[in-house]
Structure formats: C-alpha cells, structure tokens
Design an enzyme around this catalytic site. Structure first.
Site, PDB file in Angstrom:
ATOM      1  N   GLU A 269      -2.972  -0.533   5.612  1.00 19.79           N
ATOM      2  CA  GLU A 269      -4.373  -0.226   5.363  1.00 19.79           C
ATOM      3  C   GLU A 269      -5.234  -0.519   6.590  1.00 19.79           C
ATOM      4  O   GLU A 269      -4.944  -1.431   7.367  1.00 19.79           O
ATOM      5  CB  GLU A 269      -4.902  -1.066   4.201  1.00 19.79           C
ATOM      6  CG  GLU A 269      -4.151  -0.838   2.908  1.00 19.79           C
ATOM      7  CD  GLU A 269      -4.480  -1.871   1.849  1.00 19.79           C
ATOM      8  OE1 GLU A 269      -4.430  -1.513   0.666  1.00 19.79           O
ATOM      9  OE2 GLU A 269      -4.783  -3.027   2.208  1.00 19.79           O
TER      10      GLU A 269
ATOM     11  N   ASP B  89      -3.747  -6.188  -6.064  1.00 20.54           N
ATOM     12  CA  ASP B  89      -4.585  -5.730  -4.960  1.00 20.54           C
ATOM     13  C   ASP B  89      -4.188  -4.361  -4.430  1.00 20.54           C
ATOM     14  O   ASP B  89      -4.511  -4.012  -3.299  1.00 20.54           O
ATOM     15  CB  ASP B  89      -4.581  -6.755  -3.818  1.00 20.54           C
ATOM     16  CG  ASP B  89      -3.177  -7.032  -3.291  1.00 20.54           C
ATOM     17  OD1 ASP B  89      -2.218  -6.425  -3.805  1.00 20.54           O
ATOM     18  OD2 ASP B  89      -3.042  -7.857  -2.378  1.00 20.54           O
TER      19      ASP B  89
END
Length: 352
Positions: free
Chosen positions: A66, A237
């Site tokens: 990410e 998450d």
C-alpha cells in the site's frame, strides 16, 4: 531572512532502523509514545486541512502492498507499507514500511525514514490517544489479545497515555505470549499470561485485539463482551480480515479514522454501508460525543490512516536536530545550472 543554499536541499536526511532505535533510547520509549500521541491528536484537531484518500492498495493472495499519501498544504507525506501475515513462518516481518516528507513549495523531499518501527509506535500511540477519549474513566487493566510485534508497543502506550497498570496477555501461540511477557518485564506493569481470550478479558476495562491472519476470524464472540468496556480493534485492517463477531458491532458505538477506508478494510466491512459511525477527529475537536455513560461499549475500529504517519514523520523530523541520528543522502540532482542536467552528467564522466 537567511537564504537556503540550493545545494543544501539536494541532501535528504535519512533515518535508518539503527538511527530510529537510537532515537527511541535517546528520548525514552514511553516519553516518545506520549509525544507521538500528542502530535497525532494535534493533527486530528486540524483534520479538515489535510488531503484525505483511502490508501492505494495492491492485493495478492499472500498480502497487500500500500501507499498512504496526505498533505496539510505545506508538507506532503507518504508511507509505503506491506502486510503479509504468512511472513512470520519464514522468519520475516508481517509489516515493513518506509516514509517520506516533502516541501509542498518546492516538491523537494526533506526527510526519508524507516517506518517499520515507527509504524508500530504510531499505531500504539494512536490507540492510546483514542482510548484517552473513549475508555472508561479510571481504567487500569487491558486485555492484549494477539501477542505479536505490536503487543508490547500497545501495552506501553496505554500505560504511558492512559495510566494502565496491568496487561493480560493471550495468543494462540504460547511462545508469543511468553515473548511479550518477557519483553514487558521491568516496565512497571503487572503482566499476566492467560490461557484463553476469555481469561485475558477478566477484569479488563480495555480490550485490544491485534491478530495477523488474513481471514474473517472471530477472536471475540458476542457473549465474551460485557457492558462498559472499550474495544481497540486494530487487527482487521484489510478486505477479508476481521476479528470481531458482527453482533459486537451492533451493540457498540463505533469510532473510526476515515470512513471511506474503514468501510473497506475495518471491522465495519461486515455491516451495511449506512450503519452509523463517528469520525474520531470530531470527538477530539468537540464536534461529536465520545463515551457518554458507564454501560456504553465503545469500539475504535482502527485500520491506520495516512495522517497518523504524517504526524509520526513530523515528530521525527522535529526531534532529529542535534542528535546525529540520520545520514544525509545524495538523492537529488543538483546541477549548477538547473537547466543543464545533461551537462552535469557529462562532467561526471571518468577523466572529464
């Protein structure tokens, strides 16, 4: 006004893993966690100034990579981070990261830093900062369910920021619990190793869940959670990864960082997208209420957000002065004439 030498801008301070560890010991881990919590809280108060976007994620069967960008209009920051739960079986970290700050006016980087350690610190500091607003008043005991790389940081942050003096540890791997108990010895807390999640939650006013498996898991069932507690759910998450039974969510008042990201990645991916949540910056700024009564279950559905990383990098930059805990990287081309980049390359030829 003192003018900056353009050549000085070509050197970028880089904080290595070794430098970060030296900085932590120079400041002290609990003072640093308290400082980070203050920086994060300050940036939550000016939340509306920041660019906000869900992180840019590249998912695979094994994990996720990410990018997490943001800017307050003066400084730009981003973090590169991965999450690969299966790494531990190969002796690798589940999460690794690095981050950068840049001057918006010039676009020049002003800091490059490791963020594997710093992310653990900022995650713990964020958890404790939020709990300061949501946890039952006078809370003294936390259940720490999941005793991996985050557990010690979380425990010490809650001690430093919230005054917790007992942590009750549980992990499905007894070796992880033994590791956490060993690392927390001598830090001024009562540490209790437990044989089940249910046992860990006995007498706890705060429950932190931090497990790593990328799956829809039920770490806490509905009957395990009584009234009046604060749940700090940080393990869910990414899409397809949760820890709490859906019925717990339906009984709780839910607080999040940035709803467009949390609805994709957090515990609330189990709920309809219209289910009400409260943004944590609104509580901190006084625009929304947090805990309102003793029987309320508050749930921080934390997935981590770029502004928290920005705060952590900002703090490191502020604390670097006169420490020597960085090296200057020759990252940026610096020709005498900004238009003559090719000429600079030519003059670097051997024998030129």
């Amino acid at each position: 006004m003192t003018q900056t030498n353009p050549s000085d801008l070509a050197l970028v301070p880089f904080v290595s893993v070794d430098h970060m560890m030296k900085l932590i010991h120079h400041i002290g881990i609990e003072p640093m966690l308290k400082d980070l919590a203050r920086y994060i809280e300050d940036d939550f108060r000016r939340w509306e100034l920041f660019d906000k976007t869900p992180r840019v994620a590249s998912h695979s069967a094994e994990g996720v990579i990410e990018l997490m960008p943001t800017s307050d209009g003066e400084v730009y920051g981003f973090k590169y981070v991965n999450g690969h739960p299966k790494n531990t079986k190969d002796g690798l970290q589940t999460v690794t990261a690095f981050g950068l700050l840049a001057d918006v006016n010039t676009g020049y980087p002003v800091l490059l830093s490791e963020m594997t350690i710093l992310t653990a610190l900022r995650t713990a500091a964020t958890s404790a900062m939020v709990a300061k607003h949501l946890a039952p008043r006078g809370a003294t005991t936390m259940a720490m369910i999941g005793n991996g790389a985050q557990s010690e940081f979380q425990s010490l942050a809650f001690k430093a920021v919230c005054g917790i003096d007992q942590v009750r540890l549980y992990d499905t791997d007894p070796a992880a619990t033994a590791k956490a108990a060993r690392n927390l010895a001598g830090h001024g807390m009562s540490v209790v190793s437990c044989g089940s999640a249910q046992e860990a939650m006995e007498g706890a006013q705060i429950i932190t869940t931090c497990t790593a498996d990328k799956q829809y898991a039920t770490i806490l069932t509905d009957n395990m959670v009584g009234s009046g507690v604060h749940i700090n759910a940080i393990g869910g998450d990414c899409p397809g990864k949760t820890e709490l039974h859906r019925d717990i969510l339906l009984r709780s008042d839910i607080f999040v960082e940035f709803p467009p990201q949390t609805r994709i990645e957090g515990e609330i991916q189990q709920l309809d997208e219209t289910h009400p949540v409260t943004e944590m910056w609104q509580v901190i700024s006084g625009a929304a209420k947090g805990r309102t009564d003793d029987r309320q279950i508050t749930l921080f559905d934390s997935v981590g957000f770029a502004i928290e990383d920005f705060s952590a990098l900002r703090y490191v930059r502020d604390r670097l002065a006169d420490t020597g805990f960085c090296i200057q990287l020759d990252m940026l081309a610096d020709p005498d004439d900004p238009r003559d980049l090719f000429g600079m390359v030519q003059r670097a030829a051997p024998g030129a």
